[in-house]
Design a protein around this motif. Structure first.
Motif, PDB file in Angstrom:
ATOM      1  N   ASN A 119       0.835  -1.206   0.000  1.00  0.00           N
ATOM      2  CA  ASN A 119       0.000   0.000   0.000  1.00  0.00           C
ATOM      3  C   ASN A 119       0.868   1.253   0.000  1.00  0.00           C
ATOM      4  O   ASN A 119       0.598   2.203  -0.727  1.00  0.00           O
ATOM      5  N   VAL A 120       1.918   1.224   0.820  1.00  0.00           N
ATOM      6  CA  VAL A 120       2.774   2.405   0.958  1.00  0.00           C
ATOM      7  C   VAL A 120       3.630   2.609  -0.296  1.00  0.00           C
ATOM      8  O   VAL A 120       3.876   3.744  -0.723  1.00  0.00           O
ATOM      9  N   SER A 121       4.068   1.506  -0.915  1.00  0.00           N
ATOM     10  CA  SER A 121       4.943   1.643  -2.096  1.00  0.00           C
ATOM     11  C   SER A 121       4.151   1.982  -3.360  1.00  0.00           C
ATOM     12  O   SER A 121       4.729   2.409  -4.368  1.00  0.00           O
ATOM     13  N   PHE A 122       2.840   1.812  -3.297  1.00  0.00           N
ATOM     14  CA  PHE A 122       2.001   2.002  -4.490  1.00  0.00           C
ATOM     15  C   PHE A 122       2.241   3.346  -5.192  1.00  0.00           C
ATOM     16  O   PHE A 122       2.554   3.386  -6.389  1.00  0.00           O
ATOM     17  N   PRO A 123       2.130   4.473  -4.478  1.00  0.00           N
ATOM     18  CA  PRO A 123       2.353   5.763  -5.160  1.00  0.00           C
ATOM     19  C   PRO A 123       3.787   5.947  -5.642  1.00  0.00           C
ATOM     20  O   PRO A 123       4.024   6.675  -6.616  1.00  0.00           O
ATOM     21  N   ILE A 124       4.745   5.277  -5.002  1.00  0.00           N
ATOM     22  CA  ILE A 124       6.147   5.393  -5.430  1.00  0.00           C
ATOM     23  C   ILE A 124       6.306   4.692  -6.786  1.00  0.00           C
ATOM     24  O   ILE A 124       6.958   5.195  -7.702  1.00  0.00           O
ATOM     25  N   ARG A 125       5.654   3.540  -6.919  1.00  0.00           N
ATOM     26  CA  ARG A 125       5.693   2.799  -8.193  1.00  0.00           C
ATOM     27  C   ARG A 125       4.965   3.574  -9.286  1.00  0.00           C
ATOM     28  O   ARG A 125       5.438   3.662 -10.417  1.00  0.00           O
ATOM     29  N   ILE A 126       3.803   4.133  -8.906  1.00  0.00           N
ATOM     30  CA  ILE A 126       3.033   4.921  -9.886  1.00  0.00           C
ATOM     31  C   ILE A 126       3.878   6.082 -10.414  1.00  0.00           C
ATOM     32  O   ILE A 126       3.792   6.459 -11.575  1.00  0.00           O
ATOM     33  N   ALA A 127       4.703   6.641  -9.517  1.00  0.00           N
ATOM     34  CA  ALA A 127       5.535   7.783  -9.923  1.00  0.00           C
ATOM     35  C   ALA A 127       6.691   7.346 -10.816  1.00  0.00           C
ATOM     36  O   ALA A 127       7.465   8.175 -11.298  1.00  0.00           O
ATOM     37  N   GLY A 128       6.857   6.014 -11.004  1.00  0.00           N
ATOM     38  CA  GLY A 128       7.837   5.535 -11.975  1.00  0.00           C
ATOM     39  C   GLY A 128       9.099   4.926 -11.395  1.00  0.00           C
ATOM     40  O   GLY A 128       9.982   4.500 -12.141  1.00  0.00           O
ATOM     41  N   GLU A 129       9.195   4.847 -10.073  1.00  0.00           N
ATOM     42  CA  GLU A 129      10.400   4.247  -9.470  1.00  0.00           C
ATOM     43  C   GLU A 129      10.388   2.728  -9.705  1.00  0.00           C
ATOM     44  O   GLU A 129       9.379   2.073  -9.463  1.00  0.00           O
ATOM     45  N   LYS A 130      11.512   2.188 -10.151  1.00  0.00           N
ATOM     46  CA  LYS A 130      11.552   0.750 -10.440  1.00  0.00           C
ATOM     47  C   LYS A 130      12.580   0.015  -9.589  1.00  0.00           C
ATOM     48  O   LYS A 130      12.575  -1.213  -9.518  1.00  0.00           O
ATOM     49  N   ASP A 131      13.475   0.746  -8.972  1.00  0.00           N
ATOM     50  CA  ASP A 131      14.551   0.148  -8.189  1.00  0.00           C
ATOM     51  C   ASP A 131      13.987  -0.401  -6.867  1.00  0.00           C
ATOM     52  O   ASP A 131      13.660   0.351  -5.946  1.00  0.00           O
ATOM     53  N   GLU A 132      13.867  -1.754  -6.791  1.00  0.00           N
ATOM     54  CA  GLU A 132      13.219  -2.384  -5.631  1.00  0.00           C
ATOM     55  C   GLU A 132      13.926  -2.057  -4.314  1.00  0.00           C
ATOM     56  O   GLU A 132      13.287  -1.931  -3.278  1.00  0.00           O
ATOM     57  N   LYS A 133      15.249  -1.946  -4.388  1.00  0.00           N
ATOM     58  CA  LYS A 133      16.021  -1.647  -3.176  1.00  0.00           C
ATOM     59  C   LYS A 133      15.638  -0.271  -2.635  1.00  0.00           C
ATOM     60  O   LYS A 133      15.429  -0.077  -1.438  1.00  0.00           O
ATOM     61  N   LYS A 134      15.556   0.694  -3.567  1.00  0.00           N
ATOM     62  CA  LYS A 134      15.202   2.064  -3.188  1.00  0.00           C
ATOM     63  C   LYS A 134      13.780   2.107  -2.634  1.00  0.00           C
ATOM     64  O   LYS A 134      13.503   2.777  -1.639  1.00  0.00           O
ATOM     65  N   ILE A 135      12.873   1.391  -3.313  1.00  0.00           N
ATOM     66  CA  ILE A 135      11.467   1.380  -2.880  1.00  0.00           C
ATOM     67  C   ILE A 135      11.374   0.799  -1.470  1.00  0.00           C
ATOM     68  O   ILE A 135      10.737   1.366  -0.581  1.00  0.00           O
ATOM     69  N   ASN A 136      12.063  -0.309  -1.275  1.00  0.00           N
ATOM     70  CA  ASN A 136      12.021  -0.978   0.031  1.00  0.00           C
ATOM     71  C   ASN A 136      12.584  -0.090   1.144  1.00  0.00           C
ATOM     72  O   ASN A 136      12.014  -0.007   2.238  1.00  0.00           O
ATOM     73  N   ALA A 137      13.671   0.597   0.837  1.00  0.00           N
ATOM     74  CA  ALA A 137      14.293   1.479   1.836  1.00  0.00           C
ATOM     75  C   ALA A 137      13.345   2.629   2.182  1.00  0.00           C
ATOM     76  O   ALA A 137      13.204   3.021   3.350  1.00  0.00           O
ATOM     77  N   ARG A 138      12.687   3.157   1.168  1.00  0.00           N
ATOM     78  CA  ARG A 138      11.745   4.265   1.386  1.00  0.00           C
ATOM     79  C   ARG A 138      10.539   3.802   2.218  1.00  0.00           C
ATOM     80  O   ARG A 138      10.094   4.500   3.123  1.00  0.00           O
ATOM     81  N   VAL A 139      10.050   2.594   1.911  1.00  0.00           N
ATOM     82  CA  VAL A 139       8.916   2.048   2.676  1.00  0.00           C
ATOM     83  C   VAL A 139       9.325   1.877   4.142  1.00  0.00           C
ATOM     84  O   VAL A 139       8.577   2.252   5.057  1.00  0.00           O
ATOM     85  N   ASP A 140      10.526   1.349   4.372  1.00  0.00           N
ATOM     86  CA  ASP A 140      10.995   1.163   5.754  1.00  0.00           C
ATOM     87  C   ASP A 140      11.066   2.500   6.494  1.00  0.00           C
ATOM     88  O   ASP A 140      10.675   2.604   7.657  1.00  0.00           O
ATOM     89  N   GLU A 141      11.566   3.507   5.798  1.00  0.00           N
ATOM     90  CA  GLU A 141      11.701   4.834   6.389  1.00  0.00           C
ATOM     91  C   GLU A 141      10.316   5.404   6.766  1.00  0.00           C
ATOM     92  O   GLU A 141      10.110   5.933   7.855  1.00  0.00           O
TER      93      GLU A 141
END
Ligand code: ADP
Length: 215
Positions: free
Chosen positions: A102-124
């Motif tokens: 749920n939290v990563s959804f808007p990050i993906r929509i915005a075009g981010e594809k790097d799973e490591k970055k997405i995961n780190a942002r979700v943790d933060e």
């Protein structure tokens, strides 16, 4: 600064015109928590939805940071909307997705594809809202307050400048309401985020708002 000037909004239903807002002027200062209070049907939801242009005014002007947002083309509008987060009374989470998804959804929509970055942002984000240990749960496994924390994390995912709160604590008990309001205050201070909230509860206004408009 968010400026609304001489805003009128009416809806047309079956050829009947329903006025929702008539001549609203409002200025919201960068970094403040601004409350809008009024009875049901007063036009609060309409007003807050104008700020991210989920609704367009029938008449009047809206500027954010000096920019005329009514003149934005599709691309500018998409970019602008990414910088305006929103939370809702009934949370609006995706029930088939985990907290993390749920939290990563808007990050993906915005075009981010790097799973490591997405995961780190979700943790933060989950650390910020106090939900680190709930990452892999589904919404139905969470309390109302926890669901709203997920809503807040999701709204903050793309680093907005403005957070719109549409009756965000109206479905919560008084104690949970207090903890969510405290979290909003912390976020406001930590991230220097402008918060616009609408409510029908005077207590909410008293607890966190710097200024208030009555509608
Ligand atoms: P509040 O959030 O203060 O309860 P709203 O902004 O939801 O007020 O509604 C203001 C007025 O506009 C009400 O009369 C409501 O019925 C009407 N209204 C709101 N949204 C719509 C819509 N999508 N279509 C038609 N009328 C609407």
């Amino acid at each position: 600064m968010i400026h609304l000037s001489d805003i009128h909004k009416s809806y047309t239903v079956h050829k009947t015109t329903i006025p929702a807002l008539r001549g609203v002027d409002m200025s919201i200062v960068q970094g403040e928590i601004f409350g809008v209070i009024g009875h049901s049907g007063a036009g609060k939801s309409t007003l807050i939805r104008l700020i991210n242009l989920l609704e367009r005014p029938t008449q009047g002007s809206i500027t954010v940071g000096g920019e005329n947002i009514l003149a934005f083309d599709d691309r500018a509008l998409r970019n602008f909307r990414r910088k305006v987060g929103m939370i809702f009374q009934h949370f609006n989470l995706l029930s088939s997705k985990t907290v993390a998804d749920n939290v990563s959804f808007p990050i993906r929509i915005a075009g981010e594809k790097d799973e490591k970055k997405i995961n780190a942002r979700v943790d933060e984000l989950l650390a910020l809202v106090g939900l680190s240990s709930h990452k892999l749960k589904y919404p139905k496994q969470l309390s109302g307050g926890e669901k709203q924390r997920v809503g807040i994390a999701r709204a903050l995912a793309n680093g907005p400048h403005i957070l719109l709160c549409d009756e965000a604590t109206s479905a919560l008990d008084p104690q949970t309401t207090r903890s969510i309001l405290q979290l909003l205050r912390e976020i406001n201070e930590k991230l220097k985020l402008t918060i616009v909230l609408i409510t029908h509860e005077m207590d909410v206004i008293r607890t966190i708002c710097d200024r208030v408009a009555v509608i």
